[in-house]
Design a protein around this motif. Structure first.
Motif, PDB file in Angstrom:
ATOM      1  N   SER A  51       0.827  -1.425   0.135  1.00 33.20           N
ATOM      2  CA  SER A  51      -0.165  -0.088   0.165  1.00 33.20           C
ATOM      3  C   SER A  51       0.723   1.300  -0.016  1.00 33.20           C
ATOM      4  N   ASN A  78      -8.970  -2.587   9.616  1.00 30.26           N
ATOM      5  CA  ASN A  78      -8.772  -1.446   9.663  1.00 30.26           C
ATOM      6  C   ASN A  78      -7.678  -1.098   8.325  1.00 30.26           C
ATOM      7  N   ASN A  79      -6.751  -1.635   8.248  1.00 29.08           N
ATOM      8  CA  ASN A  79      -5.757  -1.620   7.157  1.00 29.08           C
ATOM      9  C   ASN A  79      -6.408  -1.581   5.799  1.00 29.08           C
ATOM     10  N   SER A  82      -8.256   1.507   4.964  1.00 26.09           N
ATOM     11  CA  SER A  82      -7.477   2.681   4.943  1.00 26.09           C
ATOM     12  C   SER A  82      -6.845   2.348   3.250  1.00 26.09           C
ATOM     13  N   ASN A  83      -6.713   1.163   2.902  1.00 23.50           N
ATOM     14  CA  ASN A  83      -6.453   0.781   1.498  1.00 23.50           C
ATOM     15  C   ASN A  83      -7.623   1.097   0.552  1.00 23.50           C
ATOM     16  N   ARG A  85     -10.000   3.091   1.203  1.00 26.56           N
ATOM     17  CA  ARG A  85     -10.013   4.684   1.230  1.00 26.56           C
ATOM     18  C   ARG A  85      -9.028   5.179   0.269  1.00 26.56           C
ATOM     19  N   GLU A  86      -7.715   4.916   0.123  1.00 29.32           N
ATOM     20  CA  GLU A  86      -6.723   5.583  -0.944  1.00 29.32           C
ATOM     21  C   GLU A  86      -7.508   5.302  -2.317  1.00 29.32           C
ATOM     22  N   ALA A  93     -14.445   0.965   2.307  1.00 29.43           N
ATOM     23  CA  ALA A  93     -13.710   1.406   3.261  1.00 29.43           C
ATOM     24  C   ALA A  93     -14.420   1.577   4.516  1.00 29.43           C
ATOM     25  N   TYR A  97     -13.912  -0.362   8.310  1.00 29.37           N
ATOM     26  CA  TYR A  97     -13.841   0.364   9.430  1.00 29.37           C
ATOM     27  C   TYR A  97     -14.847  -0.151  10.419  1.00 29.37           C
ATOM     28  N   ASP A 109      -8.307   4.116  16.454  1.00 33.69           N
ATOM     29  CA  ASP A 109      -8.042   4.318  15.047  1.00 33.69           C
ATOM     30  C   ASP A 109      -9.129   4.184  14.222  1.00 33.69           C
ATOM     31  N   ASN A 113     -10.831   6.889  11.886  1.00 35.99           N
ATOM     32  CA  ASN A 113     -10.556   6.778  10.263  1.00 35.99           C
ATOM     33  C   ASN A 113     -12.026   6.793   9.812  1.00 35.99           C
TER      34      ASN A 113
END
Length: 143
Positions: A51, A78-79, A82-83, A85-86, A93, A97, A109, A113
């Motif tokens: 990522s 969560n990770n 975030s990926n 979301r990008e 996303a 979350y 976190d 997020n």
């Protein structure tokens, strides 16, 4: 001394990642997984490395593999969020979350997020609720 030690390759990958050497991190973490494919932590960290390096689809595959091995891992959810979301896949996303929060209601976190994602997409009331939860969690953590 131990050329087939997956933990050594993993640790080297983590060090490389911290030094912003994503290509080396990816190589070392991939070798760790080759030697010990059923370690969800290895897949999760490789997902982070991909990522950060900008290969978001490869990151998704790693996070999904980690979740196949450990479906209740809030950090991986969560990770993955975030990926997504990008990649501007904000519904995916948000789902990630929310899953992280469902698995670990005290996961600060993931709350932050999700709140930020909701705020960015104009869901201000929902974002405010999530931020209130985050403030409550933070207050509990600092006491």
């Amino acid at each position: 001394m131990e050329p087939d030690n997956p933990v050594a390759y993993f640790e080297l990958g983590v060090i490389a990642l911290k030094r912003e050497q994503q290509a080396l991190a990816i190589d070392c973490l991939s070798k760790a997984i080759e030697l010990e494919p059923n370690q969800p932590l290895f897949h999760n960290i490789l997902g982070i490395a991909f990522s950060i390096a900008g290969d978001l689809p490869a990151g998704v595959r790693c996070f999904q593999q980690a979740l196949e091995l450990d479906p209740d891992n809030a950090t991986v959810h969560n990770n993955l969020g975030s990926n997504y979301r990008e990649q501007d896949k904000w519904t995916d996303a948000a789902d990630c979350y929310r899953q992280a929060i469902a698995l670990n209601p005290q996961y600060l976190d993931a709350h932050i997020n999700l709140g930020e994602l909701l705020r960015r997409h104009g869901e201000l009331a929902a974002a405010a609720d999530i931020y209130r939860q985050a403030i409550s969690i933070n207050a509990n953590l600092t006491q």
